[in-house]
Design a protein around this motif. Structure first.
Motif, PDB file in Angstrom:
ATOM      1  N   ILE A 179       0.832  -1.297  -0.025  1.00  0.00           N
ATOM      2  CA  ILE A 179      -0.026  -0.260  -0.028  1.00  0.00           C
ATOM      3  C   ILE A 179       0.658   1.020  -0.185  1.00  0.00           C
ATOM      4  N   GLU A 180       1.649   0.934   0.608  1.00  0.00           N
ATOM      5  CA  GLU A 180       3.113   2.389   1.194  1.00  0.00           C
ATOM      6  C   GLU A 180       3.470   2.772  -0.427  1.00  0.00           C
ATOM      7  N   ASN A 181       3.708   1.777  -1.286  1.00  0.00           N
ATOM      8  CA  ASN A 181       4.274   1.637  -2.700  1.00  0.00           C
ATOM      9  C   ASN A 181       3.001   1.626  -3.350  1.00  0.00           C
ATOM     10  N   ILE A 182       2.141   1.587  -3.628  1.00  0.00           N
ATOM     11  CA  ILE A 182       1.477   1.883  -4.358  1.00  0.00           C
ATOM     12  C   ILE A 182       0.594   4.056  -4.314  1.00  0.00           C
ATOM     13  N   LYS A 183       1.265   3.895  -2.600  1.00  0.00           N
ATOM     14  CA  LYS A 183       0.766   5.662  -2.424  1.00  0.00           C
ATOM     15  C   LYS A 183       1.064   6.593  -3.223  1.00  0.00           C
ATOM     16  N   GLU A 184       3.027   5.783  -3.461  1.00  0.00           N
ATOM     17  CA  GLU A 184       4.125   6.550  -3.805  1.00  0.00           C
ATOM     18  C   GLU A 184       3.438   6.934  -5.170  1.00  0.00           C
ATOM     19  N   ILE A 185       3.226   5.974  -6.061  1.00  0.00           N
ATOM     20  CA  ILE A 185       2.936   5.809  -7.369  1.00  0.00           C
ATOM     21  C   ILE A 185       1.260   7.193  -7.469  1.00  0.00           C
ATOM     22  N   VAL A 186       0.284   6.466  -6.968  1.00  0.00           N
ATOM     23  CA  VAL A 186      -1.061   7.383  -6.953  1.00  0.00           C
ATOM     24  C   VAL A 186      -0.229   8.773  -6.703  1.00  0.00           C
ATOM     25  N   ALA A 187       0.607   9.356  -5.957  1.00  0.00           N
ATOM     26  CA  ALA A 187       0.793  10.771  -5.786  1.00  0.00           C
ATOM     27  C   ALA A 187       1.642  11.013  -7.039  1.00  0.00           C
ATOM     28  N   LYS A 188       2.559  10.243  -7.350  1.00  0.00           N
ATOM     29  CA  LYS A 188       3.659  11.125  -8.107  1.00  0.00           C
ATOM     30  C   LYS A 188       2.695  11.036  -9.828  1.00  0.00           C
ATOM     31  N   TYR A 189       1.418  10.009 -10.047  1.00  0.00           N
ATOM     32  CA  TYR A 189       0.962  10.220 -11.356  1.00  0.00           C
ATOM     33  C   TYR A 189      -1.043  11.103 -10.706  1.00  0.00           C
ATOM     34  N   ASN A 190      -0.716  10.875  -9.513  1.00  0.00           N
ATOM     35  CA  ASN A 190      -2.680  11.949  -9.438  1.00  0.00           C
ATOM     36  C   ASN A 190      -3.129  10.907  -9.878  1.00  0.00           C
ATOM     37  N   VAL A 191      -3.528   9.820  -9.592  1.00  0.00           N
ATOM     38  CA  VAL A 191      -4.522   8.865  -9.899  1.00  0.00           C
ATOM     39  C   VAL A 191      -5.909   9.452  -9.051  1.00  0.00           C
ATOM     40  N   GLY A 192      -6.800   9.298  -9.730  1.00  0.00           N
ATOM     41  CA  GLY A 192      -7.927   9.578  -8.895  1.00  0.00           C
ATOM     42  C   GLY A 192      -8.921   8.260  -8.971  1.00  0.00           C
ATOM     43  N   LEU A 193      -8.113   7.461  -9.595  1.00  0.00           N
ATOM     44  CA  LEU A 193      -9.159   5.898  -9.429  1.00  0.00           C
ATOM     45  C   LEU A 193      -8.261   4.642  -9.865  1.00  0.00           C
ATOM     46  N   ILE A 194      -8.538   4.179  -9.397  1.00  0.00           N
ATOM     47  CA  ILE A 194      -7.898   2.750  -9.877  1.00  0.00           C
ATOM     48  C   ILE A 194      -9.109   1.573 -10.626  1.00  0.00           C
ATOM     49  N   VAL A 195      -7.933   0.656 -10.641  1.00  0.00           N
ATOM     50  CA  VAL A 195      -9.321  -0.221 -11.323  1.00  0.00           C
ATOM     51  C   VAL A 195      -8.110  -1.622 -11.499  1.00  0.00           C
ATOM     52  N   ILE A 196      -9.094  -2.323 -10.974  1.00  0.00           N
ATOM     53  CA  ILE A 196      -8.166  -3.427 -11.040  1.00  0.00           C
ATOM     54  C   ILE A 196      -8.641  -4.804 -11.599  1.00  0.00           C
ATOM     55  N   GLY A 197      -7.954  -5.503 -12.293  1.00  0.00           N
ATOM     56  CA  GLY A 197      -7.889  -6.341 -12.727  1.00  0.00           C
ATOM     57  C   GLY A 197      -9.141  -7.939 -11.945  1.00  0.00           C
ATOM     58  N   MET A 198     -10.503  -7.941 -12.401  1.00  0.00           N
ATOM     59  CA  MET A 198     -10.445  -8.730 -11.278  1.00  0.00           C
ATOM     60  C   MET A 198     -10.573 -10.870 -12.270  1.00  0.00           C
ATOM     61  N   PRO A 199      -9.892 -11.411 -11.636  1.00  0.00           N
ATOM     62  CA  PRO A 199      -9.588 -13.003 -11.845  1.00  0.00           C
ATOM     63  C   PRO A 199     -10.773 -13.787 -11.753  1.00  0.00           C
ATOM     64  N   LYS A 200     -11.741 -14.064 -12.456  1.00  0.00           N
ATOM     65  CA  LYS A 200     -13.688 -15.141 -12.121  1.00  0.00           C
ATOM     66  C   LYS A 200     -12.541 -15.859 -13.282  1.00  0.00           C
ATOM     67  N   ASN A 201     -13.349 -16.740 -12.829  1.00  0.00           N
ATOM     68  CA  ASN A 201     -12.985 -18.362 -13.261  1.00  0.00           C
ATOM     69  C   ASN A 201     -13.948 -18.250 -14.858  1.00  0.00           C
ATOM     70  N   MET A 202     -13.698 -19.526 -15.560  1.00  0.00           N
ATOM     71  CA  MET A 202     -14.152 -18.946 -16.559  1.00  0.00           C
ATOM     72  C   MET A 202     -15.473 -18.755 -16.819  1.00  0.00           C
ATOM     73  N   ASN A 203     -16.232 -19.914 -15.972  1.00  0.00           N
ATOM     74  CA  ASN A 203     -18.161 -19.816 -15.678  1.00  0.00           C
ATOM     75  C   ASN A 203     -18.353 -18.465 -15.366  1.00  0.00           C
ATOM     76  N   ASN A 204     -17.342 -17.293 -15.187  1.00  0.00           N
ATOM     77  CA  ASN A 204     -17.996 -15.564 -14.333  1.00  0.00           C
ATOM     78  C   ASN A 204     -18.423 -15.843 -13.097  1.00  0.00           C
ATOM     79  N   THR A 205     -18.109 -17.373 -12.071  1.00  0.00           N
ATOM     80  CA  THR A 205     -18.163 -17.292 -10.689  1.00  0.00           C
ATOM     81  C   THR A 205     -17.029 -16.876 -10.103  1.00  0.00           C
ATOM     82  N   ILE A 206     -16.732 -16.158  -8.921  1.00  0.00           N
ATOM     83  CA  ILE A 206     -15.636 -15.888  -8.368  1.00  0.00           C
ATOM     84  C   ILE A 206     -15.323 -16.947  -6.965  1.00  0.00           C
ATOM     85  N   GLY A 207     -13.616 -17.522  -7.097  1.00  0.00           N
ATOM     86  CA  GLY A 207     -13.102 -18.490  -7.001  1.00  0.00           C
ATOM     87  C   GLY A 207     -12.624 -17.714  -5.640  1.00  0.00           C
ATOM     88  N   GLU A 208     -11.228 -18.589  -5.434  1.00  0.00           N
ATOM     89  CA  GLU A 208     -10.477 -18.360  -4.205  1.00  0.00           C
ATOM     90  C   GLU A 208      -9.300 -16.711  -4.457  1.00  0.00           C
TER      91      GLU A 208
END
Length: 139
Positions: free
Chosen positions: A40-69
């Motif tokens: 989180i500290e490292n990402i906080k530095e990147i957010v400040a450096k690039y003036n980020v207002g939104l974070i998009v995180i890839g969601m690794p769903k299963n191929m059948n569209n379910t949420i796995g581990e």
């Protein structure tokens, strides 16, 4: 406002950032994970450096569209990240992005050793660019 794209793995986090207009995604780095606080500290530095207002995180769903581990682990990470940074986090379907990144790198004749170093960053670029393109279609 810039958007930060993330491909979150157990050992690394691929990072990409949009241009200020939110049209294109550029890979910036692959972050080696240490522990949640340091991540989180490292990402906080990147957010400040690039003036980020939104974070998009890839969601690794299963191929059948379910949420796995793996997806539950990413959701947990995102909740901690949002609490730690106070920035909105959105999920975006990342199915097959790593495979697509691998194919792009192979077709570009990137050596196996170099592919391993950039695959997560490339996946983050694909996630973010897909998100940005989809967002444009909605407006």
């Amino acid at each position: 406002m810039r958007v930060l794209g993330m491909d979150v793995g157990d050992k690394t986090i691929g990072l990409a950032v949009s241009d200020p207009l939110g049209l294109t995604a550029q890979g910036i780095m692959t972050l080696r994970r240490i522990n949640i606080q340091k991540d989180i500290e490292n990402i906080k530095e990147i957010v400040a450096k690039y003036n980020v207002g939104l974070i998009v995180i890839g969601m690794p769903k299963n191929m059948n569209n379910t949420i796995g581990e793996r997806a539950r682990s990413v959701i947990s990470f995102a909740e901690k990240l949002k609490d730690g940074l106070g920035i909105e986090c959105e999920f975006y379907d990342e199915r097959l992005t790593t495979l697509e990144a691998e194919k792009l790198l192979v077709s570009s004749d990137v050596s196996r050793k170099k592919r391993k170093k950039v695959i997560d960053k490339m996946a983050a670029v694909l996630i973010l660019q897909s998100y940005l393109d989809n967002r444009k279609k909605r407006y």
